[in-house]
Scaffold this active site. Structure first.
Site, mmCIF file in Angstrom:
data_model
loop_
_atom_site.group_PDB
_atom_site.id
_atom_site.type_symbol
_atom_site.label_atom_id
_atom_site.label_comp_id
_atom_site.label_asym_id
_atom_site.label_seq_id
_atom_site.Cartn_x
_atom_site.Cartn_y
_atom_site.Cartn_z
ATOM 1 N N GLU A 43 0.854 -1.194 0.000
ATOM 2 C CA GLU A 43 0.000 0.000 0.000
ATOM 3 C C GLU A 43 0.891 1.245 0.000
ATOM 4 O O GLU A 43 2.009 1.236 0.519
ATOM 5 C CB GLU A 43 -0.886 -0.005 1.249
ATOM 6 C CG GLU A 43 -1.897 1.123 1.315
ATOM 7 C CD GLU A 43 -2.742 1.086 2.581
ATOM 8 O OE1 GLU A 43 -3.865 1.612 2.536
ATOM 9 O OE2 GLU A 43 -2.279 0.543 3.610
ATOM 10 N N LYS A 120 -10.218 0.736 -2.355
ATOM 11 C CA LYS A 120 -10.299 0.389 -0.933
ATOM 12 C C LYS A 120 -11.666 0.733 -0.343
ATOM 13 O O LYS A 120 -12.139 1.862 -0.465
ATOM 14 C CB LYS A 120 -9.191 1.128 -0.175
ATOM 15 C CG LYS A 120 -9.032 0.726 1.275
ATOM 16 C CD LYS A 120 -7.834 1.449 1.885
ATOM 17 C CE LYS A 120 -7.563 0.991 3.304
ATOM 18 N NZ LYS A 120 -6.379 1.684 3.884
ATOM 19 N N CYS A 163 -5.028 -3.473 3.079
ATOM 20 C CA CYS A 163 -4.717 -3.089 4.461
ATOM 21 C C CYS A 163 -5.869 -3.283 5.452
ATOM 22 O O CYS A 163 -6.124 -4.404 5.893
ATOM 23 C CB CYS A 163 -4.193 -1.661 4.487
ATOM 24 S SG CYS A 163 -3.295 -1.269 6.027
#
Length: 277
Positions: A43, A120, A163
């Site tokens: 990321e 995301k 993440c």
């Protein structure tokens, strides 16, 4: 194909995207020399600076960077996954509003084509007992639509995530329902939360979904207040620890097999035993 050679690239990215790009090129070249066909970057790989995301996304540098990514995949004839990178546009083509960006995981094919994007979904708006103290990604990032993505990489079905997604098991259960055999988790876990939760969450996602899970982390100090955990790691569908890094930049390469995946799922057919779907 029965096997796939995968690589995790671990970095200490900064706000200087040119330096970050140079590190990526070096480590990708080394991973490819060790046989990697799927190379995954963490990321915030090209820019570790939330306040600079929109500026980069609007600049001519963005076009240059995306071309460099494409050329790198094409040069080595690999699948290259960019853990996350700021996007000015939504998948619809609309510009992201309010000065924010989408945090996009890009999958690039061996011919340099951008074959898929995942934006995301879960944003890290939390309080942490570290020097930064609190994080609010939603100030600079717009969450993506609830559109999960699984790509084909040389016969392996690979699920995309980023993440903080790791803390939401329903996302990975749905990726598995969509056919995923490998789950990618490019990340920038804080040192505090990483030390506490990184490995246990990754191994749990592997065991409960009977998938290979590849966690790819940022590491070290990125500025005066931000330290990430590193410890990039690959888990087998059984939860077995297969490869890992520590707290410095680097990479590892390992071959995964369909036979091991199928053996795990056949011996313990959890999917057919599910009572709640």
């Amino acid at each position: 194909m029965n096997s796939l050679c995968v690589a995790a690239i671990q970095l200490t990215s900064t706000k200087n995207w040119r330096e970050n790009l140079a590190q990526v090129k070096e480590l990708v070249g080394l991973a490819v020399s060790d046989g990697a066909k799927l190379v995954v970057l963490p990321e915030n790989v090209f820019l570790f600076n939330g306040k600079g995301m929109r500026r980069l996304a609007e600049s001519n540098d963005q076009v240059f960077l995306l071309n460099e990514i494409s050329n790198l995949a094409m040069k080595y004839s690999i699948y290259l996954v960019v853990g996350s990178h700021p996007s000015l546009l939504r998948p619809s083509g609309d510009v992201v509003a309010n000065g924010r960006v989408r945090q996009t995981c890009w999958a690039v094919g061996p011919d340099g084509t951008f074959i898929e994007r995942y934006d995301k979904i879960h944003l890290f708006d939390v309080t942490v007992n570290d020097k930064a103290a609190s994080y609010k990604e939603s100030d600079v990032i717009e969450p993506g639509e609830l559109a999960l993505k699984v790509i084909d990489v040389d016969g392996f079905k690979v699920g995309l995530s980023i993440c903080y997604d790791l803390r939401f098991p329903e996302l990975y259960r749905e990726l598995t329902r969509l056919g995923a055999e490998v789950l990618l988790v490019p990340a920038a876990f804080t040192y505090v939360t990483g030390k506490a939760h990184w490995d246990v969450l990754l191994s749990a996602r592997a065991i409960e979904n009977q998938c290979y899970v590849l966690g790819i982390g940022q590491c070290g100090w990125h500025n005066e207040t931000r330290q990430t955990y590193g410890h990039s790691v690959l888990y087998a569908p059984t939860g077995e620890h297969l490869a890992n890094l520590q707290e410095d930049p680097g990479y590892f390469v390992l071959t995964i097999t369909k036979s091991a995946l199928n053996d795990c799922r056949q011996k313990m057919p959890c999917f057919s035993h599910r009572r709640i779907t």
